[in-house]
Design an enzyme around this catalytic site. Structure first.
Site, short mmCIF file in Angstrom:
data_model
loop_
_atom_site.label_atom_id
_atom_site.label_comp_id
_atom_site.label_asym_id
_atom_site.label_seq_id
_atom_site.Cartn_x
_atom_site.Cartn_y
_atom_site.Cartn_z
N ASN A 189 -85.54 -55.90 -25.50
CA ASN A 189 -85.17 -56.40 -26.83
C ASN A 189 -84.40 -57.69 -26.62
O ASN A 189 -83.25 -57.67 -26.20
CB ASN A 189 -84.29 -55.35 -27.54
CG ASN A 189 -83.73 -55.85 -28.86
OD1 ASN A 189 -84.15 -56.90 -29.37
ND2 ASN A 189 -82.79 -55.11 -29.43
N TRP A 190 -85.07 -58.80 -26.91
CA TRP A 190 -84.43 -60.11 -26.69
C TRP A 190 -83.36 -60.42 -27.74
O TRP A 190 -82.62 -61.38 -27.59
CB TRP A 190 -85.49 -61.22 -26.69
CG TRP A 190 -86.28 -61.30 -25.42
CD1 TRP A 190 -86.22 -60.44 -24.36
CD2 TRP A 190 -87.23 -62.32 -25.06
NE1 TRP A 190 -87.07 -60.86 -23.37
CE2 TRP A 190 -87.71 -62.01 -23.77
CE3 TRP A 190 -87.73 -63.46 -25.71
CZ2 TRP A 190 -88.66 -62.80 -23.11
CZ3 TRP A 190 -88.68 -64.24 -25.06
CH2 TRP A 190 -89.13 -63.91 -23.77
N LYS A 191 -83.34 -59.64 -28.82
CA LYS A 191 -82.40 -59.94 -29.93
C LYS A 191 -82.62 -61.40 -30.36
O LYS A 191 -83.75 -61.87 -30.31
CB LYS A 191 -80.97 -59.62 -29.52
CG LYS A 191 -80.86 -58.21 -28.93
CD LYS A 191 -79.48 -57.72 -28.70
CE LYS A 191 -79.54 -56.31 -28.12
NZ LYS A 191 -78.24 -55.67 -28.00
N HIS B 276 -82.06 -50.47 -35.25
CA HIS B 276 -81.12 -50.89 -34.20
C HIS B 276 -79.72 -50.94 -34.80
O HIS B 276 -79.53 -51.30 -35.96
CB HIS B 276 -81.53 -52.26 -33.65
CG HIS B 276 -80.80 -52.59 -32.38
ND1 HIS B 276 -79.50 -53.03 -32.38
CD2 HIS B 276 -81.17 -52.49 -31.08
CE1 HIS B 276 -79.11 -53.19 -31.12
NE2 HIS B 276 -80.10 -52.87 -30.32
N GLU C 32 -77.47 -53.00 -34.50
CA GLU C 32 -77.09 -54.32 -35.01
C GLU C 32 -77.66 -54.56 -36.41
O GLU C 32 -77.04 -55.23 -37.23
CB GLU C 32 -77.52 -55.41 -34.01
CG GLU C 32 -76.63 -55.36 -32.76
CD GLU C 32 -77.29 -55.78 -31.46
OE1 GLU C 32 -78.33 -56.45 -31.48
OE2 GLU C 32 -76.73 -55.40 -30.40
N GLU D 12 -79.11 -45.25 -28.18
CA GLU D 12 -78.29 -46.40 -27.77
C GLU D 12 -76.86 -46.20 -28.25
O GLU D 12 -76.54 -46.51 -29.41
CB GLU D 12 -78.84 -47.70 -28.39
CG GLU D 12 -80.24 -48.05 -27.96
CD GLU D 12 -80.50 -49.55 -28.02
OE1 GLU D 12 -80.94 -50.10 -27.02
OE2 GLU D 12 -80.22 -50.17 -29.06
N GLY E 286 -74.22 -54.17 -24.71
CA GLY E 286 -73.70 -55.51 -24.42
C GLY E 286 -72.28 -55.50 -23.85
O GLY E 286 -71.64 -56.54 -23.77
N SER F 224 -76.55 -51.44 -21.79
CA SER F 224 -76.14 -51.98 -20.47
C SER F 224 -76.96 -51.42 -19.31
O SER F 224 -76.42 -51.16 -18.23
CB SER F 224 -74.64 -51.76 -20.24
OG SER F 224 -73.88 -52.48 -21.20
N GLY G 121 -81.49 -54.76 -23.33
CA GLY G 121 -81.06 -55.97 -24.04
C GLY G 121 -80.87 -57.12 -23.07
O GLY G 121 -81.84 -57.77 -22.65
N GLY G 122 -79.63 -57.37 -22.67
CA GLY G 122 -79.29 -58.53 -21.84
C GLY G 122 -80.17 -58.70 -20.60
O GLY G 122 -80.61 -59.82 -20.30
P1 13P Z 1 -77.76 -54.36 -23.64
O1 13P Z 1 -78.78 -53.92 -22.62
O2 13P Z 1 -77.48 -55.83 -23.61
O3 13P Z 1 -76.53 -53.52 -23.60
O4 13P Z 1 -78.43 -54.09 -25.09
C1 13P Z 1 -78.99 -52.86 -25.36
C2 13P Z 1 -79.71 -52.94 -26.65
O5 13P Z 1 -79.10 -53.05 -27.68
C3 13P Z 1 -81.18 -52.94 -26.62
O6 13P Z 1 -81.72 -52.75 -27.89
#
Ligand code: 13P
Length: 239
Positions: A5-7, A84, A86, A156, A162, A201, A222-223
């Protein structure tokens, strides 16, 4: 399954880096990237599927800024993330709305990656199962067994997203087992076949122990999905 997930990150050069890497390497499980929607059309590699990061519950119309299921499909998506944390936090998405989005995705032939997960205060007050149950109840009210069979669940924990603070493999397993048990009370075959991803993470150095847990069927990254080497290492850990 390993999903990136590149956000709201990345650019067309990053797409090219991923395309080049995945033209050389194939995994025999599902690997996908969910980039910001303007980049969806740039992904061409057969070994890297794509998904949206969100989708409207409506088919079309006056919904400025939203994207429909048919648009995602036209741009080659097989998947879409819904719910998600977010989106839930930044855009006020409720459990009921997330269920409608999941349903719209399934009806259009997309596989939703439906996210659930608790904030830190819920974890600290030891009410994780009640919190996750409420999120799942809203899905159960709207989706049939056949529709759940076309879905993926992503656990999650918000406090792990993050933050570099990953759930321990035991913490992840405990919640994943609870989620599978929840679905077993609906239909045992559904529960057995259901893919439950862990997100929060995940990095190359912790992926293998997380994925080794019996109820962890992959990751939502994510990251670390913004660095091609890290993402490939996480796929290798899943392998
Ligand atoms: P991180 O891997 O950056 O913690 O993000 C997880 C995430 O929200 C994937 O959707």
């Amino acid at each position: 399954m390993v999903a990136g997930n590149w956000k709201m990150n990345g650019n067309s050069s990053l797409v090219t880096e991923f395309e080049n890497a995945f033209n050389e390497i194939t995994f025999d499980f599902d690997v996908l990237i969910c980039p910001p929607s303007p980049y969806l059309n740039l992904f061409k590699s057969d070994s890297l599927a794509t998904g949206g990061q969100d989708v409207s519950e409506f088919d079309s119309g006056a919904h400025t800024g939203d994207i429909s299921t048919s648009m995602l499909k036209e741009f080659g998506c097989k998947y879409v993330i819904v719910g998600h944390s977010e989106r839930r936090e930044d855009h006020g998405e409720s459990n009921a709305l997330v269920a409608l989005k999941a349903k719209a995705a399934i009806n259009a032939g997309l596989i939703p990656l439906i996210c659930v997960g608790e904030p830190l205060d819920v974890r600290e007050s030891d009410t994780v199962e009640a919190f996750i149950s409420a999120q799942l109840d809203a899905l159960k009210d709207n989706l049939s067994v056949a529709e759940f069979e076309q879905s993926v669940i992503a656990y999650e924990p918000i406090w792990a997203i993050g933050t570099g603070k990953t759930a321990t493999p035991e913490q992840a397993q405990e919640v994943h087992q609870f989620i599978r048990g929840y679905f077993a009370s609906i239909d045992s075959e559904l529960a057995q076949g259901l893919r439950i991803l862990y997100g929060g993470s995940v990095k190359p150095d912790n992926a293998q122990t997380l994925f080794a847990q019996p109820d962890v069927d992959g990751g939502l990254i994510g990251g670390a999905s913004l660095k091609v080497d890290d993402f490939v290492s996480i796929c290798q850990a899943a392998n």
